[in-house]
Design a protein around this motif. Sequence first.
Motif, mmCIF file in Angstrom:
data_model
loop_
_atom_site.group_PDB
_atom_site.id
_atom_site.type_symbol
_atom_site.label_atom_id
_atom_site.label_comp_id
_atom_site.label_asym_id
_atom_site.label_seq_id
_atom_site.Cartn_x
_atom_site.Cartn_y
_atom_site.Cartn_z
ATOM 1 N N SER A 69 -19.220 14.635 -33.093
ATOM 2 C CA SER A 69 -19.230 13.421 -33.911
ATOM 3 C C SER A 69 -20.507 13.329 -34.749
ATOM 4 C CB SER A 69 -19.117 12.177 -33.017
ATOM 5 O OG SER A 69 -17.920 12.200 -32.268
ATOM 6 N N ASN A 70 -21.299 14.421 -34.713
ATOM 7 C CA ASN A 70 -22.548 14.506 -35.482
ATOM 8 C C ASN A 70 -23.599 13.495 -35.041
ATOM 9 O OD1 ASN A 70 -21.654 16.654 -37.198
ATOM 10 N ND2 ASN A 70 -20.457 15.158 -38.342
ATOM 11 N N GLU A 71 -23.518 13.056 -33.789
ATOM 12 C CA GLU A 71 -24.546 12.171 -33.249
ATOM 13 C C GLU A 71 -25.687 12.961 -32.619
ATOM 14 O OE1 GLU A 71 -22.973 9.289 -30.561
ATOM 15 O OE2 GLU A 71 -21.235 8.857 -31.813
ATOM 16 N N LEU A 72 -25.412 14.218 -32.234
ATOM 17 C CA LEU A 72 -26.418 15.083 -31.625
ATOM 18 C C LEU A 72 -26.420 16.439 -32.309
ATOM 19 C CD1 LEU A 72 -25.705 14.567 -27.801
ATOM 20 C CD2 LEU A 72 -27.519 13.479 -29.126
ATOM 21 N N THR A 73 -27.597 17.040 -32.423
ATOM 22 C CA THR A 73 -27.679 18.433 -32.843
ATOM 23 C C THR A 73 -27.435 19.320 -31.619
ATOM 24 O OG1 THR A 73 -30.038 18.619 -32.348
ATOM 25 C CG2 THR A 73 -29.420 17.824 -34.554
ATOM 26 N N GLN A 74 -27.288 20.620 -31.847
ATOM 27 C CA GLN A 74 -27.106 21.543 -30.729
ATOM 28 C C GLN A 74 -28.304 21.475 -29.786
ATOM 29 O OE1 GLN A 74 -26.040 25.580 -31.758
ATOM 30 N NE2 GLN A 74 -26.976 26.407 -29.899
ATOM 31 N N GLU A 75 -29.489 21.422 -30.359
ATOM 32 C CA GLU A 75 -30.707 21.377 -29.531
ATOM 33 C C GLU A 75 -30.754 20.093 -28.705
ATOM 34 O OE1 GLU A 75 -30.599 22.073 -32.774
ATOM 35 O OE2 GLU A 75 -30.952 24.245 -32.591
ATOM 36 N N GLU A 76 -30.363 18.985 -29.313
ATOM 37 C CA GLU A 76 -30.364 17.708 -28.594
ATOM 38 C C GLU A 76 -29.311 17.694 -27.495
ATOM 39 O OE1 GLU A 76 -31.876 14.695 -32.155
ATOM 40 O OE2 GLU A 76 -29.747 15.213 -31.986
ATOM 41 N N LEU A 77 -28.159 18.281 -27.776
ATOM 42 C CA LEU A 77 -27.119 18.371 -26.746
ATOM 43 C C LEU A 77 -27.637 19.152 -25.537
ATOM 44 C CD1 LEU A 77 -23.369 19.298 -27.219
ATOM 45 C CD2 LEU A 77 -24.716 20.341 -25.415
ATOM 46 N N ILE A 78 -28.246 20.295 -25.802
ATOM 47 C CA ILE A 78 -28.753 21.139 -24.706
ATOM 48 C C ILE A 78 -29.841 20.394 -23.925
ATOM 49 C CG2 ILE A 78 -30.077 23.230 -24.192
ATOM 50 C CD1 ILE A 78 -28.509 24.587 -26.496
ATOM 51 N N GLU A 79 -30.717 19.707 -24.626
ATOM 52 C CA GLU A 79 -31.800 18.986 -23.959
ATOM 53 C C GLU A 79 -31.254 17.841 -23.104
ATOM 54 O OE1 GLU A 79 -35.354 18.188 -22.448
ATOM 55 O OE2 GLU A 79 -34.872 19.906 -23.722
ATOM 56 N N GLN A 80 -30.299 17.091 -23.642
ATOM 57 C CA GLN A 80 -29.731 15.976 -22.876
ATOM 58 C C GLN A 80 -28.889 16.473 -21.703
ATOM 59 O OE1 GLN A 80 -28.152 12.546 -24.822
ATOM 60 N NE2 GLN A 80 -29.554 12.703 -26.564
ATOM 61 N N ALA A 81 -28.215 17.597 -21.899
ATOM 62 C CA ALA A 81 -27.459 18.178 -20.794
ATOM 63 C C ALA A 81 -28.391 18.629 -19.681
ATOM 64 C CB ALA A 81 -26.606 19.350 -21.282
ATOM 65 N N LEU A 82 -29.556 19.137 -20.060
ATOM 66 C CA LEU A 82 -30.556 19.547 -19.072
ATOM 67 C C LEU A 82 -31.051 18.343 -18.279
ATOM 68 C CD1 LEU A 82 -32.484 21.600 -17.803
ATOM 69 C CD2 LEU A 82 -34.012 21.275 -19.760
#
Length: 291
Positions: A236-249
């Motif tokens: 939905s373009n609310e997160l970048t790939q880097e932000e997704l990985i960081e939040q998943a971590l």
Amino acid sequence: MATAPLIVIVGPTASGKTALAVELAARFDGEIVCADSRTVYRGMDIGTAKPTPEEQQRVTHWGLDLVEPDVAYTAADFQHYATKAIAHIRNKGKVPFLVGGSGLYVNGVIFNYEFGGKADMSRRKALEAMSLEELYIYCKKNNIKLPQNNKNKRYVIRAIEQNGINNRSRQHPIDNTFVVGITTNKHILRTKMKLRIEHMFANGLVKEAKLLGEKYGWHLQSMTGNVYPLVYRYISNELTQEELIEQALVQDWHLAKRQLTWFRRNPHIQWAEIDDVHRELIKRLETWRQL
């Protein structure tokens, strides 16, 4: 030969439980029962870190792909399933390994919990519409003991449905059971988590999540307890790939802390780093094989 012991391997997410269990089960003619509340769902392979096709081909796995994501599945359902699977494995002369990080799933089996009956679905919908804070207030007013994992809304709702998790259970694990827990240095564990998340992303996580979201919607209970909501925000373009990985971590780290809090209440778990757990289990299984 004496009846095979039930080997139980627990620990936080990404600690190496699956790889260790696969290696030992292959060496000692065993089969694995996965105690994971997420891998029971079909189609949720990458996002739940389900054992790989290669691992499943090397060793027989139980407890995977049991229901569709829109079907309710409880710890009581798993207890019934896993108990039968363990008996079946032993009847074949093989070694059962109960492996996973879902504490209620594990404890329900090894302490023979007496769970309540099936849920009233209309009442469950009403409870699901409440916030966690509202559920806490409901429990306090009705003298309902919160479950150990009281940050998990699903567990709190199930505690209410059963008027508190039924504590009529054994004080010690069922006979012929050996329970080990994997401890891991915090920095090493975080590194493993990040590498796993990056691997998921590189190996089709977004595609899998899109297929599940299109088929079942994004708001099922099975879709909310893992990485899929973050993927939804990514597409939905609310997160970048880097932000997704960081939040998943961050999400995995909080999960690991909850898992350790749960398991450390069990005094029957023998904790050690993975290499020491490996050596201890080999020693015990070699001794059993010589009986």
